[in-house]
Design a protein around this motif. Structure first.
Motif, PDB file in Angstrom:
ATOM      1  N   ASP A 117     -12.292  38.715  11.451  1.00 13.11           N
ATOM      2  CA  ASP A 117     -11.739  38.666  12.804  1.00 13.11           C
ATOM      3  C   ASP A 117     -12.459  39.644  13.727  1.00 13.11           C
ATOM      4  OD1 ASP A 117      -9.896  36.726  12.149  1.00 13.11           O
ATOM      5  OD2 ASP A 117      -8.310  38.164  11.672  1.00 13.11           O
ATOM      6  N   MET A 118     -12.775  40.838  13.196  1.00  8.37           N
ATOM      7  CA  MET A 118     -13.457  41.841  14.004  1.00  8.37           C
ATOM      8  C   MET A 118     -14.865  41.383  14.384  1.00  8.37           C
ATOM      9  SD  MET A 118     -12.351  45.321  12.027  1.00  8.37           S
ATOM     10  CE  MET A 118     -13.474  46.318  13.002  1.00  8.37           C
ATOM     11  N   ILE A 119     -15.546  40.754  13.439  1.00  3.76           N
ATOM     12  CA  ILE A 119     -16.926  40.317  13.695  1.00  3.76           C
ATOM     13  C   ILE A 119     -16.962  39.114  14.627  1.00  3.76           C
ATOM     14  CG2 ILE A 119     -18.991  39.313  12.631  1.00  3.76           C
ATOM     15  CD1 ILE A 119     -18.422  41.135  10.204  1.00  3.76           C
ATOM     16  N   THR A 120     -16.146  38.105  14.330  1.00  5.64           N
ATOM     17  CA  THR A 120     -16.180  36.877  15.143  1.00  5.64           C
ATOM     18  C   THR A 120     -15.469  37.058  16.481  1.00  5.64           C
ATOM     19  OG1 THR A 120     -14.179  36.040  14.050  1.00  5.64           O
ATOM     20  CG2 THR A 120     -16.303  35.397  13.110  1.00  5.64           C
ATOM     21  N   GLY A 121     -14.393  37.857  16.497  1.00  2.34           N
ATOM     22  CA  GLY A 121     -13.615  38.001  17.724  1.00  2.34           C
ATOM     23  C   GLY A 121     -14.086  39.097  18.644  1.00  2.34           C
ATOM     24  N   TYR A 122     -14.728  40.131  18.092  1.00  2.00           N
ATOM     25  CA  TYR A 122     -15.138  41.261  18.922  1.00  2.00           C
ATOM     26  C   TYR A 122     -16.659  41.436  18.963  1.00  2.00           C
ATOM     27  CZ  TYR A 122     -15.535  45.933  20.879  1.00  2.00           C
ATOM     28  OH  TYR A 122     -15.877  46.996  21.669  1.00  2.00           O
ATOM     29  N   ALA A 123     -17.288  41.521  17.787  1.00  2.00           N
ATOM     30  CA  ALA A 123     -18.706  41.861  17.756  1.00  2.00           C
ATOM     31  C   ALA A 123     -19.600  40.748  18.288  1.00  2.00           C
ATOM     32  CB  ALA A 123     -19.117  42.224  16.328  1.00  2.00           C
ATOM     33  N   ILE A 124     -19.414  39.536  17.787  1.00  2.95           N
ATOM     34  CA  ILE A 124     -20.319  38.449  18.159  1.00  2.95           C
ATOM     35  C   ILE A 124     -20.341  38.187  19.667  1.00  2.95           C
ATOM     36  CG2 ILE A 124     -20.687  35.944  17.955  1.00  2.95           C
ATOM     37  CD1 ILE A 124     -20.134  36.209  14.985  1.00  2.95           C
ATOM     38  N   PRO A 125     -19.188  38.143  20.361  1.00  3.83           N
ATOM     39  CA  PRO A 125     -19.245  37.952  21.822  1.00  3.83           C
ATOM     40  C   PRO A 125     -20.048  39.042  22.533  1.00  3.83           C
ATOM     41  CG  PRO A 125     -17.027  37.515  21.044  1.00  3.83           C
ATOM     42  CD  PRO A 125     -17.777  38.111  19.885  1.00  3.83           C
ATOM     43  N   LYS A 126     -20.022  40.264  21.990  1.00  2.00           N
ATOM     44  CA  LYS A 126     -20.747  41.368  22.624  1.00  2.00           C
ATOM     45  C   LYS A 126     -22.232  41.372  22.281  1.00  2.00           C
ATOM     46  CE  LYS A 126     -17.115  44.628  23.753  1.00  2.00           C
ATOM     47  NZ  LYS A 126     -16.154  43.580  23.973  1.00  2.00           N
ATOM     48  N   PHE A 127     -22.632  40.533  21.336  1.00  2.00           N
ATOM     49  CA  PHE A 127     -24.052  40.392  21.046  1.00  2.00           C
ATOM     50  C   PHE A 127     -24.782  39.661  22.167  1.00  2.00           C
ATOM     51  CE2 PHE A 127     -23.311  41.164  16.420  1.00  2.00           C
ATOM     52  CZ  PHE A 127     -24.346  42.064  16.219  1.00  2.00           C
ATOM     53  N   ASN A 128     -24.047  38.922  22.995  1.00  2.00           N
ATOM     54  CA  ASN A 128     -24.688  38.078  24.014  1.00  2.00           C
ATOM     55  C   ASN A 128     -25.585  38.874  24.955  1.00  2.00           C
ATOM     56  OD1 ASN A 128     -23.378  35.877  22.926  1.00  2.00           O
ATOM     57  ND2 ASN A 128     -21.646  35.999  24.342  1.00  2.00           N
ATOM     58  N   LEU A 129     -25.044  39.989  25.461  1.00  2.00           N
ATOM     59  CA  LEU A 129     -25.823  40.807  26.392  1.00  2.00           C
ATOM     60  C   LEU A 129     -27.016  41.453  25.689  1.00  2.00           C
ATOM     61  CD1 LEU A 129     -26.043  41.804  29.276  1.00  2.00           C
ATOM     62  CD2 LEU A 129     -24.549  43.721  28.681  1.00  2.00           C
TER      63      LEU A 129
END
Length: 297
Positions: free
Chosen positions: A141-153
């Motif tokens: 949940d932490m990786i898919t819900g928090y980390a991955i969206p922040k990889f975009n920038l």
């Protein structure tokens, strides 16, 4: 708020008081209330956000499950939409500023929390939203819900670096899947300790429970050490004090969460730098986190 304040003052039996606003936001206001015989630092929550609701649920949980323990802040007055919590007049301290004796005392606080029977449920956002699962579910949940969206920038600015970090964090999750799925008992913890420890009379107290909930205690320790920039001596001392929940796979999960914490903290700080243009002093923190990630990966 005025009605709640009046009720509180009346209950204290004080007709004269001086009120000072220390901080005001959409979700809460922090006041200093000077009355005839005592001073309160207190916070009025307006229930408008998930964080505010979660902190109220957490404080009620602490009062119910640990009535004789000194957890802060204390609920001192409430109605259907607002709640006043009493804060401490101590000095706020980052964890890495705590001395060895205070770290030992902090360990006692954590060991008090684990006296409560472990839960088979974990929380994502709020204590009233419980899910049955494992430490693997929390990490996913932490990786898919928090980390991955922040990889975009990061992917826009540094595409190859972003791909490398994302690939490796997903790999270590996969590599640790078995040990994380074997962990199905969770304890109640604060989960946001950095900058939320107040030292009162030499004793560390925890405030701002808005991110607290049930989860893997190895994660709580790892994130505190990573984000709090603990020295090796402090880290070892704190691990010594974490007595109540050690098991055969604790050290493996702790190592995994330290890596996960590095990545998440880097992404959080990187996004703040790029979007919010935070102060230049934070650049060295990004460089330090990046160096540590490169050592791990």
């Amino acid at each position: 708020m005025k009605a709640l304040l009046n009720r509180f003052v009346e209950e204290k039996g004080n007709s004269k008081y001086n009120l000072e606003v220390l901080r005001k936001s959409e979700k809460d206001t922090i006041y200093r209330l000077d009355m005839t015989d005592e001073t309160f630092i207190y916070r009025v929550h307006t229930i408008k956000s998930a964080k505010a609701v979660n902190e109220i649920l957490a404080l009620r949980f602490l009062e119910r499950e640990f009535p004789s323990e000194e957890f802060y802040p204390k609920i001192i007055c409430s109605n259907n939409t607002e709640i006043i919590t009493k804060y401490l007049a101590g000095n706020q301290s980052f964890p890495f500023e705590l001395n060895i004796t205070q770290i030992k005392n902090l360990g006692r606080v954590f060991n008090t929390l684990v006296k409560k029977t472990p839960s088979s449920y974990y929380t994502i956002d709020r204590l009233d939203i419980m899910q049955r699962g494992s430490a693997y579910n929390i990490s996913s949940d932490m990786i898919t819900g928090y980390a991955i969206p922040k990889f975009n920038l990061l992917a826009i600015r540094r595409p190859s670096f972003s791909r490398m970090i994302r690939k490796n964090i997903e790999k270590i999750l996969c590599d640790n899947q078995k040990v994380l799925q074997d962990c199905r008992k969770f304890n109640f913890f604060h989960y946001d300790l950095v900058d939320n420890i107040v030292v009162d009379g030499g004793q560390p107290k925890l405030i701002d429970w808005e991110k607290s909930g049930f989860g893997d205690p190895a994660y709580n320790l790892a994130v505190m050490v990573i984000i709090g920039k603990f020295s090796s001596l402090q880290e070892n001392k704190l691990q010594e004090e974490f007595k109540g929940f050690k098991d055969d796979t604790f050290s493996m999960r702790y190592k995994f969460y330290k890596t996960l914490g590095l990545v998440i903290n880097f992404l959080w700080l990187y996004n703040k730098k790029e979007i919010e243009k935070i102060y230049p002093e934070s650049i060295w923190e990004l460089n330090e986190l990046e160096s540590k990630m490169m050592e791990v990966f």
